[in-house]
Design a protein around this motif. Sequence first.
Motif, PDB file in Angstrom:
ATOM      1  N   SER A   4     -58.381 -29.397  14.997  1.00 49.34           N
ATOM      2  CA  SER A   4     -58.507 -30.466  15.678  1.00 49.34           C
ATOM      3  C   SER A   4     -59.085 -30.627  17.200  1.00 49.34           C
ATOM      4  O   SER A   4     -59.464 -29.498  18.291  1.00 49.34           O
ATOM      5  CB  SER A   4     -56.951 -30.362  16.858  1.00 49.34           C
ATOM      6  OG  SER A   4     -56.663 -31.148  17.548  1.00 49.34           O
ATOM      7  N   LEU A  33     -47.732 -32.899  11.316  1.00 46.22           N
ATOM      8  CA  LEU A  33     -48.678 -31.283  11.703  1.00 46.22           C
ATOM      9  C   LEU A  33     -47.895 -30.095  10.787  1.00 46.22           C
ATOM     10  O   LEU A  33     -48.210 -29.923   9.929  1.00 46.22           O
ATOM     11  CB  LEU A  33     -49.074 -30.578  12.503  1.00 46.22           C
ATOM     12  CG  LEU A  33     -50.549 -29.937  12.702  1.00 46.22           C
ATOM     13  CD1 LEU A  33     -51.486 -30.385  11.869  1.00 46.22           C
ATOM     14  CD2 LEU A  33     -50.649 -29.906  14.128  1.00 46.22           C
ATOM     15  N   ALA A  46     -56.037 -26.055   9.853  1.00 46.01           N
ATOM     16  CA  ALA A  46     -56.581 -27.596  10.620  1.00 46.01           C
ATOM     17  C   ALA A  46     -57.267 -27.153  11.968  1.00 46.01           C
ATOM     18  O   ALA A  46     -57.016 -26.497  12.657  1.00 46.01           O
ATOM     19  CB  ALA A  46     -54.973 -27.829  11.278  1.00 46.01           C
ATOM     20  N   CYS A  49     -45.600 -25.875  14.717  1.00 47.06           N
ATOM     21  CA  CYS A  49     -46.409 -25.116  13.396  1.00 47.06           C
ATOM     22  C   CYS A  49     -45.844 -23.190  13.528  1.00 47.06           C
ATOM     23  O   CYS A  49     -46.075 -22.794  12.951  1.00 47.06           O
ATOM     24  CB  CYS A  49     -47.630 -25.886  14.028  1.00 47.06           C
ATOM     25  SG  CYS A  49     -47.846 -27.148  13.356  1.00 47.06           S
ATOM     26  N   TYR A 102     -47.268 -31.698   7.506  1.00 47.58           N
ATOM     27  CA  TYR A 102     -47.865 -30.848   6.292  1.00 47.58           C
ATOM     28  C   TYR A 102     -48.215 -29.212   5.989  1.00 47.58           C
ATOM     29  O   TYR A 102     -48.595 -29.322   4.769  1.00 47.58           O
ATOM     30  CB  TYR A 102     -49.484 -31.144   6.745  1.00 47.58           C
ATOM     31  CG  TYR A 102     -49.716 -32.456   7.264  1.00 47.58           C
ATOM     32  CD1 TYR A 102     -49.066 -33.381   6.508  1.00 47.58           C
ATOM     33  CD2 TYR A 102     -50.613 -32.886   8.020  1.00 47.58           C
ATOM     34  CE1 TYR A 102     -49.582 -34.843   6.498  1.00 47.58           C
ATOM     35  CE2 TYR A 102     -50.861 -34.310   8.561  1.00 47.58           C
ATOM     36  CZ  TYR A 102     -50.117 -35.381   7.352  1.00 47.58           C
ATOM     37  OH  TYR A 102     -51.037 -37.067   7.310  1.00 47.58           O
ATOM     38  N   ILE A 111     -54.477 -22.854  13.224  1.00 41.35           N
ATOM     39  CA  ILE A 111     -55.148 -24.072  13.805  1.00 41.35           C
ATOM     40  C   ILE A 111     -56.415 -23.665  14.696  1.00 41.35           C
ATOM     41  O   ILE A 111     -55.964 -23.011  15.473  1.00 41.35           O
ATOM     42  CB  ILE A 111     -53.736 -24.419  14.785  1.00 41.35           C
ATOM     43  CG1 ILE A 111     -53.010 -24.812  14.066  1.00 41.35           C
ATOM     44  CG2 ILE A 111     -54.278 -25.572  15.515  1.00 41.35           C
ATOM     45  CD1 ILE A 111     -51.265 -25.063  14.540  1.00 41.35           C
ATOM     46  N   LEU A 152     -58.479 -33.139  12.616  1.00 39.39           N
ATOM     47  CA  LEU A 152     -58.154 -34.040  13.192  1.00 39.39           C
ATOM     48  C   LEU A 152     -59.469 -34.503  13.717  1.00 39.39           C
ATOM     49  O   LEU A 152     -59.521 -33.038  15.704  1.00 39.39           O
ATOM     50  CB  LEU A 152     -56.655 -33.915  14.288  1.00 39.39           C
ATOM     51  CG  LEU A 152     -55.383 -33.240  13.288  1.00 39.39           C
ATOM     52  CD1 LEU A 152     -54.031 -32.373  13.997  1.00 39.39           C
ATOM     53  CD2 LEU A 152     -55.244 -34.045  12.724  1.00 39.39           C
ATOM     54  N   ILE A 172     -51.993 -27.928   3.862  1.00 38.51           N
ATOM     55  CA  ILE A 172     -52.346 -27.554   3.962  1.00 38.51           C
ATOM     56  C   ILE A 172     -52.661 -26.592   4.546  1.00 38.51           C
ATOM     57  O   ILE A 172     -50.959 -26.189   4.079  1.00 38.51           O
ATOM     58  CB  ILE A 172     -53.277 -28.140   5.337  1.00 38.51           C
ATOM     59  CG1 ILE A 172     -52.169 -28.601   6.553  1.00 38.51           C
ATOM     60  CG2 ILE A 172     -53.869 -30.074   5.008  1.00 38.51           C
ATOM     61  CD1 ILE A 172     -52.308 -28.845   7.544  1.00 38.51           C
ATOM     62  N   VAL A 224     -57.860 -27.723   4.010  1.00 37.10           N
ATOM     63  CA  VAL A 224     -57.657 -27.975   5.557  1.00 37.10           C
ATOM     64  C   VAL A 224     -57.921 -29.528   6.264  1.00 37.10           C
ATOM     65  O   VAL A 224     -58.896 -30.277   5.828  1.00 37.10           O
ATOM     66  CB  VAL A 224     -58.479 -26.610   6.213  1.00 37.10           C
ATOM     67  CG1 VAL A 224     -58.777 -25.708   6.181  1.00 37.10           C
ATOM     68  CG2 VAL A 224     -60.265 -27.438   5.604  1.00 37.10           C
ATOM     69  N   LEU A 225     -57.233 -29.102   6.829  1.00 36.29           N
ATOM     70  CA  LEU A 225     -57.207 -30.739   7.803  1.00 36.29           C
ATOM     71  C   LEU A 225     -57.803 -30.744   9.066  1.00 36.29           C
ATOM     72  O   LEU A 225     -57.976 -29.537  10.130  1.00 36.29           O
ATOM     73  CB  LEU A 225     -56.120 -31.061   8.109  1.00 36.29           C
ATOM     74  CG  LEU A 225     -55.629 -32.467   8.450  1.00 36.29           C
ATOM     75  CD1 LEU A 225     -55.974 -33.509   7.954  1.00 36.29           C
ATOM     76  CD2 LEU A 225     -54.172 -32.613   9.165  1.00 36.29           C
TER      77      LEU A 225
END
Length: 342
Positions: free
Chosen positions: A127, A113, A125, A140, A116, A149, A71, A122, A68-69
């Motif tokens: 953020s 994004l 995410a 997305c 990714y 997200i 931001l 990923i 997982v990302l």
Amino acid sequence: MSKIPKPATIQDVARVSQVSTATVSRVLSNPDLVSKSTRVAVLEAIRETGYRVNQAARNLRMKRAGAVLILVPNLGKPFYSGILAGISEGFAGSDYAVLIADTESNPLQEETLAGYFRDGRIDGAISLDGGIPSTALQQCVTYGAGNRIVFLCEWVEGEAFPVISSDNAEGARLAIRHLHDLGHKKIAHVTGPDGNVLTTARRKGVVEERTRLGLPARPEWIIRGDFSLESGHEAARRILAMDERPTAVFCAADMVAFGLISGLVAGGLKVPGDISVVGFDDIEMSGSYVPALTTIRQDRHQLGRRAAEVLLGQLANTGKALPMKSALPVELVTRASSAPPN
């Protein structure tokens, strides 16, 4: 030279536990489908053989990235440390790796994004950056990753993503009420940057509480900042030059308050003797600053944990309805930087 032992395989686990490799696989991926006695035998065999799951191969089979990302607008800001610790703790029991990207030093391009997600880098995410372009978010959604997200602290107005934040307006109301209870009527506010959702929410709380209490309002007592130390210094310069100075200032962030106090003291004023100061965030150094800063505490660790829980729920696709917006309570922490006016 001694030979390096070969790593244990799933076949070794099956042999020791006297079950098939398919049963071992079920214990690892769907343990509820296996009897307790078999599950115990397999787990004991795993401990005995030292077997480790090949996570990369498993992710490939399950068609997922296993990552997982997060931001973050500026990793250098102390505010984010507690939040990232909470996120890390929230994912600790999962098999997701946590990746972090600084969107200030390396701004997201419009297609980054979604790319990714599309490239399988990923699975989800979180953020903390409310400045992501709506077009990037819509890409997305178009790709099918819109339900993976979560926004944390900041958000993008008009976009339908889960948001975990603090009750920013209530925090501002608490700050103004505290200063009023001390006897202050001339209260200034150093805001965050224009267009920022936190600036809007905290400014709303200031205006509502000031109106409710019947406090005077002067245009010059609303000073634009940007959550930085430097904007606090600039606010101090402006206050020192005023013909009618406020007796108290509520800053939209602790870092702004630190810069403000430093600038006011350098200009010959005493805090809180001549002017009281209240911040927002309660970062680690707020209690150690001189004077110790009265501020609004956000439970940053819990914010991070909650965002991780929500994203894990989204990724598990449990079907459980999650609130689109969740505002965690804040609290006033009274310290030495606020006092009754002279």
